[in-house]
Scaffold this motif. Structure first.
Motif, PDB file in Angstrom:
ATOM      1  N   PHE A 105       0.827  -1.265   0.199  1.00 47.85           N
ATOM      2  CA  PHE A 105      -0.135   0.094  -0.043  1.00 47.85           C
ATOM      3  C   PHE A 105       1.031   1.255  -0.026  1.00 47.85           C
ATOM      4  O   PHE A 105       0.256   2.362   0.287  1.00 47.85           O
ATOM      5  CB  PHE A 105      -1.028   0.075   1.281  1.00 47.85           C
ATOM      6  N   GLY A 106       1.908   1.124  -0.004  1.00 46.16           N
ATOM      7  CA  GLY A 106       2.889   2.137  -0.146  1.00 46.16           C
ATOM      8  C   GLY A 106       3.502   2.710   1.215  1.00 46.16           C
ATOM      9  O   GLY A 106       4.041   3.799   1.263  1.00 46.16           O
ATOM     10  N   GLY A 107       3.233   1.900   2.276  1.00 48.06           N
ATOM     11  CA  GLY A 107       3.802   2.106   3.575  1.00 48.06           C
ATOM     12  C   GLY A 107       2.786   3.220   4.120  1.00 48.06           C
ATOM     13  O   GLY A 107       1.868   3.648   3.850  1.00 48.06           O
ATOM     14  N   GLY A 108       2.811   3.445   5.625  1.00 47.64           N
ATOM     15  CA  GLY A 108       1.909   4.154   6.338  1.00 47.64           C
ATOM     16  C   GLY A 108       0.873   3.446   6.835  1.00 47.64           C
ATOM     17  O   GLY A 108      -0.033   4.072   7.513  1.00 47.64           O
ATOM     18  N   ILE A 109       0.741   2.305   6.905  1.00 51.11           N
ATOM     19  CA  ILE A 109      -0.646   1.320   7.221  1.00 51.11           C
ATOM     20  C   ILE A 109      -0.408   1.352   8.840  1.00 51.11           C
ATOM     21  O   ILE A 109      -1.580   1.442   9.419  1.00 51.11           O
ATOM     22  CB  ILE A 109      -0.514  -0.092   6.619  1.00 51.11           C
ATOM     23  N   GLU A 110       0.567   1.590   9.173  1.00 56.63           N
ATOM     24  CA  GLU A 110       0.629   1.585  10.832  1.00 56.63           C
ATOM     25  C   GLU A 110      -0.008   2.670  11.483  1.00 56.63           C
ATOM     26  O   GLU A 110      -0.812   2.709  12.581  1.00 56.63           O
ATOM     27  CB  GLU A 110       2.041   1.661  11.380  1.00 56.63           C
ATOM     28  N   ASN A 111      -0.393   3.895  10.568  1.00 57.86           N
ATOM     29  CA  ASN A 111      -1.105   4.878  11.250  1.00 57.86           C
ATOM     30  C   ASN A 111      -2.606   4.794  11.204  1.00 57.86           C
ATOM     31  O   ASN A 111      -3.016   5.546  11.972  1.00 57.86           O
ATOM     32  CB  ASN A 111      -0.617   6.334  10.175  1.00 57.86           C
ATOM     33  N   TRP A 112      -3.066   4.134  10.450  1.00 57.81           N
ATOM     34  CA  TRP A 112      -4.445   3.949  10.337  1.00 57.81           C
ATOM     35  C   TRP A 112      -4.970   2.407  10.524  1.00 57.81           C
ATOM     36  O   TRP A 112      -6.207   2.127  10.574  1.00 57.81           O
ATOM     37  CB  TRP A 112      -5.071   4.094   9.095  1.00 57.81           C
ATOM     38  N   PHE A 113      -3.998   1.572  10.565  1.00 59.04           N
ATOM     39  CA  PHE A 113      -4.740  -0.025  10.823  1.00 59.04           C
ATOM     40  C   PHE A 113      -5.453  -0.048  12.096  1.00 59.04           C
ATOM     41  O   PHE A 113      -6.495  -0.782  11.947  1.00 59.04           O
ATOM     42  CB  PHE A 113      -3.169  -0.880  11.034  1.00 59.04           C
ATOM     43  N   ALA A 114      -5.091   0.469  13.362  1.00 62.27           N
ATOM     44  CA  ALA A 114      -5.724   0.390  14.541  1.00 62.27           C
ATOM     45  C   ALA A 114      -7.068   0.841  14.371  1.00 62.27           C
ATOM     46  O   ALA A 114      -8.452   0.601  14.718  1.00 62.27           O
ATOM     47  CB  ALA A 114      -5.113   1.227  15.627  1.00 62.27           C
ATOM     48  N   TYR A 115      -7.392   2.153  13.640  1.00 64.61           N
ATOM     49  CA  TYR A 115      -8.660   2.691  13.517  1.00 64.61           C
ATOM     50  C   TYR A 115      -9.664   1.860  12.532  1.00 64.61           C
ATOM     51  O   TYR A 115     -10.725   1.847  12.902  1.00 64.61           O
ATOM     52  CB  TYR A 115      -8.546   4.188  12.782  1.00 64.61           C
ATOM     53  N   VAL A 116      -9.236   1.542  11.593  1.00 70.67           N
ATOM     54  CA  VAL A 116      -9.871   0.605  10.767  1.00 70.67           C
ATOM     55  C   VAL A 116     -10.255  -0.757  11.493  1.00 70.67           C
ATOM     56  O   VAL A 116     -11.351  -1.262  11.299  1.00 70.67           O
ATOM     57  CB  VAL A 116      -9.109  -0.098   9.492  1.00 70.67           C
ATOM     58  N   LEU A 117      -9.226  -1.314  12.251  1.00 70.58           N
ATOM     59  CA  LEU A 117      -9.609  -2.585  12.937  1.00 70.58           C
ATOM     60  C   LEU A 117     -10.849  -2.055  14.163  1.00 70.58           C
ATOM     61  O   LEU A 117     -11.957  -2.880  14.349  1.00 70.58           O
ATOM     62  CB  LEU A 117      -8.376  -2.998  13.866  1.00 70.58           C
ATOM     63  N   ALA A 118     -10.699  -0.922  14.572  1.00 68.12           N
ATOM     64  CA  ALA A 118     -11.710  -0.505  15.497  1.00 68.12           C
ATOM     65  C   ALA A 118     -13.043  -0.330  14.975  1.00 68.12           C
ATOM     66  O   ALA A 118     -14.223  -0.904  15.529  1.00 68.12           O
ATOM     67  CB  ALA A 118     -11.367   0.798  16.349  1.00 68.12           C
ATOM     68  N   LEU A 119     -13.123   0.342  13.602  1.00 64.52           N
ATOM     69  CA  LEU A 119     -14.460   0.368  12.994  1.00 64.52           C
ATOM     70  C   LEU A 119     -15.043  -0.963  12.826  1.00 64.52           C
ATOM     71  O   LEU A 119     -16.095  -1.099  12.803  1.00 64.52           O
ATOM     72  CB  LEU A 119     -14.131   0.974  11.673  1.00 64.52           C
ATOM     73  N   GLY A 120     -14.003  -1.874  12.333  1.00 61.45           N
ATOM     74  CA  GLY A 120     -14.823  -3.151  12.135  1.00 61.45           C
ATOM     75  C   GLY A 120     -15.276  -3.802  13.264  1.00 61.45           C
ATOM     76  O   GLY A 120     -16.415  -4.227  13.264  1.00 61.45           O
ATOM     77  N   PHE A 121     -14.817  -3.545  14.573  1.00 61.13           N
ATOM     78  CA  PHE A 121     -15.445  -4.044  15.619  1.00 61.13           C
ATOM     79  C   PHE A 121     -16.549  -3.760  15.941  1.00 61.13           C
ATOM     80  O   PHE A 121     -17.608  -3.947  16.466  1.00 61.13           O
ATOM     81  CB  PHE A 121     -14.464  -4.078  16.895  1.00 61.13           C
ATOM     82  N   LEU A 122     -16.660  -2.064  15.573  1.00 65.03           N
ATOM     83  CA  LEU A 122     -18.013  -1.400  16.044  1.00 65.03           C
ATOM     84  C   LEU A 122     -19.277  -1.912  15.220  1.00 65.03           C
ATOM     85  O   LEU A 122     -20.187  -1.724  15.585  1.00 65.03           O
ATOM     86  CB  LEU A 122     -17.763   0.155  15.595  1.00 65.03           C
ATOM     87  N   LEU A 123     -18.976  -2.166  13.746  1.00 70.33           N
ATOM     88  CA  LEU A 123     -19.862  -2.872  13.103  1.00 70.33           C
ATOM     89  C   LEU A 123     -20.426  -4.283  13.398  1.00 70.33           C
ATOM     90  O   LEU A 123     -21.485  -4.457  13.202  1.00 70.33           O
ATOM     91  CB  LEU A 123     -19.314  -2.884  11.655  1.00 70.33           C
ATOM     92  N   VAL A 124     -19.395  -5.041  13.968  1.00 72.24           N
ATOM     93  CA  VAL A 124     -19.728  -6.307  14.211  1.00 72.24           C
ATOM     94  C   VAL A 124     -20.135  -6.647  15.757  1.00 72.24           C
ATOM     95  O   VAL A 124     -20.984  -7.358  16.316  1.00 72.24           O
ATOM     96  CB  VAL A 124     -18.462  -7.392  13.930  1.00 72.24           C
ATOM     97  N   ARG A 125     -18.979  -5.816  16.598  1.00 74.92           N
ATOM     98  CA  ARG A 125     -19.367  -6.293  18.164  1.00 74.92           C
ATOM     99  C   ARG A 125     -19.153  -4.790  18.888  1.00 74.92           C
ATOM    100  O   ARG A 125     -17.939  -4.564  19.274  1.00 74.92           O
ATOM    101  CB  ARG A 125     -18.447  -7.356  18.768  1.00 74.92           C
ATOM    102  N   PRO A 126     -20.107  -4.175  19.029  1.00 75.12           N
ATOM    103  CA  PRO A 126     -19.801  -2.552  19.364  1.00 75.12           C
ATOM    104  C   PRO A 126     -19.390  -2.675  20.838  1.00 75.12           C
ATOM    105  O   PRO A 126     -18.554  -1.787  21.154  1.00 75.12           O
ATOM    106  CB  PRO A 126     -21.162  -2.118  19.389  1.00 75.12           C
ATOM    107  N   GLN A 127     -19.747  -3.659  21.756  1.00 77.19           N
ATOM    108  CA  GLN A 127     -19.270  -3.539  23.366  1.00 77.19           C
ATOM    109  C   GLN A 127     -17.714  -4.060  23.374  1.00 77.19           C
ATOM    110  O   GLN A 127     -17.356  -3.897  24.185  1.00 77.19           O
ATOM    111  CB  GLN A 127     -20.223  -4.428  23.748  1.00 77.19           C
ATOM    112  N   GLY A 128     -17.288  -4.459  22.093  1.00 72.32           N
ATOM    113  CA  GLY A 128     -15.786  -5.016  22.318  1.00 72.32           C
ATOM    114  C   GLY A 128     -15.561  -6.434  22.639  1.00 72.32           C
ATOM    115  O   GLY A 128     -16.900  -7.025  22.868  1.00 72.32           O
ATOM    116  N   LEU A 129     -14.514  -6.871  22.801  1.00 67.87           N
ATOM    117  CA  LEU A 129     -14.184  -8.185  23.134  1.00 67.87           C
ATOM    118  C   LEU A 129     -14.806  -8.593  24.553  1.00 67.87           C
ATOM    119  O   LEU A 129     -15.150  -9.750  24.913  1.00 67.87           O
ATOM    120  CB  LEU A 129     -12.770  -8.777  23.003  1.00 67.87           C
ATOM    121  N   PHE A 130     -14.423  -7.862  25.374  1.00 68.34           N
ATOM    122  CA  PHE A 130     -14.829  -8.114  26.873  1.00 68.34           C
ATOM    123  C   PHE A 130     -15.736  -7.036  27.462  1.00 68.34           C
ATOM    124  O   PHE A 130     -16.146  -7.027  28.585  1.00 68.34           O
ATOM    125  CB  PHE A 130     -13.386  -8.110  27.527  1.00 68.34           C
TER     126      PHE A 130
END
Length: 309
Positions: free
Chosen positions: A276-301
């Protein structure tokens, strides 16, 4: 294999620091039921206090021992964060008991902006140094097992151990003690907690004091690594995906979420980033969090909220 383990280990150590910052969010949420947007400002304010008092105290008291200077600065900074917690409870939270959560949310925003300004006014706006003696040179491990060994930063290792120790101690404290049970009761219902004799003001002072101490430790670690500057408050933003992933009400969730985010962003940057040309470290966490909000809004625990109508 060695490079993979080295990258994973570095990510896990960074994840422990994210978990430490996220723990501050979780503690305040468990006590007030509202997300504390002032946590980043608390990290910055505490780090500024530590950095500046470690400079000022030797000048005021006339000694040059840096260990003593850091120890005294730590004590003074803890006292300052406890006083800040009392002031927040006395002049902000006490007025908002039994109010809508949005009122408390806006209060934390105001507290955050006020602490940013107060930090700059009291301690200055330059970049300051915190030197608590953590070694900065790397070390080689498992040279006989992996070709070239594993290159590990001693500073990251020490920081991760400190963060893990504090997170474990606070987890036990809030899960096993009467104060922890009172804290959960306050978060569930302010009026019900008061009706059974739980002193709401004292609980809030305690939890904001603990949140301040957590912010101080996080500020010292990040300040030692990056220097104390106003951008350090943005580090707290990395804790947002952590609490979304782990759950806003779960101390263990903050730990697991931090480790997942830390390891995931490092591994994704190394192995996926080049595509992706680098820089994925800057947005990876937010994309993962967005995915959890869509599937499991309360989080893992996190606690699942069921509204009955």
């Amino acid at each position: 294999m060695g490079f993979f383990i080295e990258t994973l280990f570095g990510g896990l150590m960074a994840g422990m620091l994210y978990a430490l910052v996220a723990l501050g969010f979780v503690l305040i949420f468990k006590a007030s039921g509202v997300f504390n947007f002032a946590q980043g400002a608390m990290v910055l304010f505490a780090a500024l206090a530590m950095a500046r008092f470690s400079e000022w105290l030797p000048q005021w008291l006339g000694f040059s021992n840096m260990f003593l200077a850091n120890a005294l600065a730590l004590i003074v900074s803890i006292a300052i964060m406890v006083v800040v917690a009392w002031l927040i409870e006395r002049f902000a939270l006490r007025k908002l008991v039994n109010q809508e959560p949005i009122a408390l949310l806006m209060a934390t925003l105001g507290i955050g902006y006020f602490m940013d300004g107060a930090g700059q006014l009291l301690f200055g706006s330059a970049t300051y140094k915190i030197d608590v003696g953590m070694p900065k040179d790397p070390m080689m491990l498992f040279e006989s097992t992996f070709e070239g060994g594993l290159l590990i930063s001693k500073e990251d290792l020490y920081a991760a151990l400190i963060a893990a120790t504090l997170v474990a101690a606070l987890s036990i404290f809030f899960q096993k003690t009467a104060t922890g049970r009172a804290l959960r009761a306050v978060a569930d219902d302010h009026q019900a907690a008061q009706s059974i004799g739980i002193p709401l003001s004292r609980i809030w002072v305690i939890v904001w004091s603990v949140g301040g101490i957590v912010a101080l430790v996080a500020g010292i670690i990040w300040g030692s690594k990056l220097g104390v500057q106003f951008s350090i408050s943005q580090v707290a933003l990395k804790a947002l995906p952590v609490v979304i992933l782990g759950g806003l009400t779960s101390v263990p969730g903050a730990i697991i979420g931090g480790l997942i985010i830390g390891a995931g962003e490092k591994l994704s940057e190394v192995y996926i980033g080049p595509f992706f040309g680098g820089g994925i470290e800057n947005w990876f966490a937010y994309v993962l969090a967005l995915g959890f909000l869509l599937v499991r809004p309360q989080g893992l625990f996190g606690d699942k909220i069921i509204d009955r109508v």
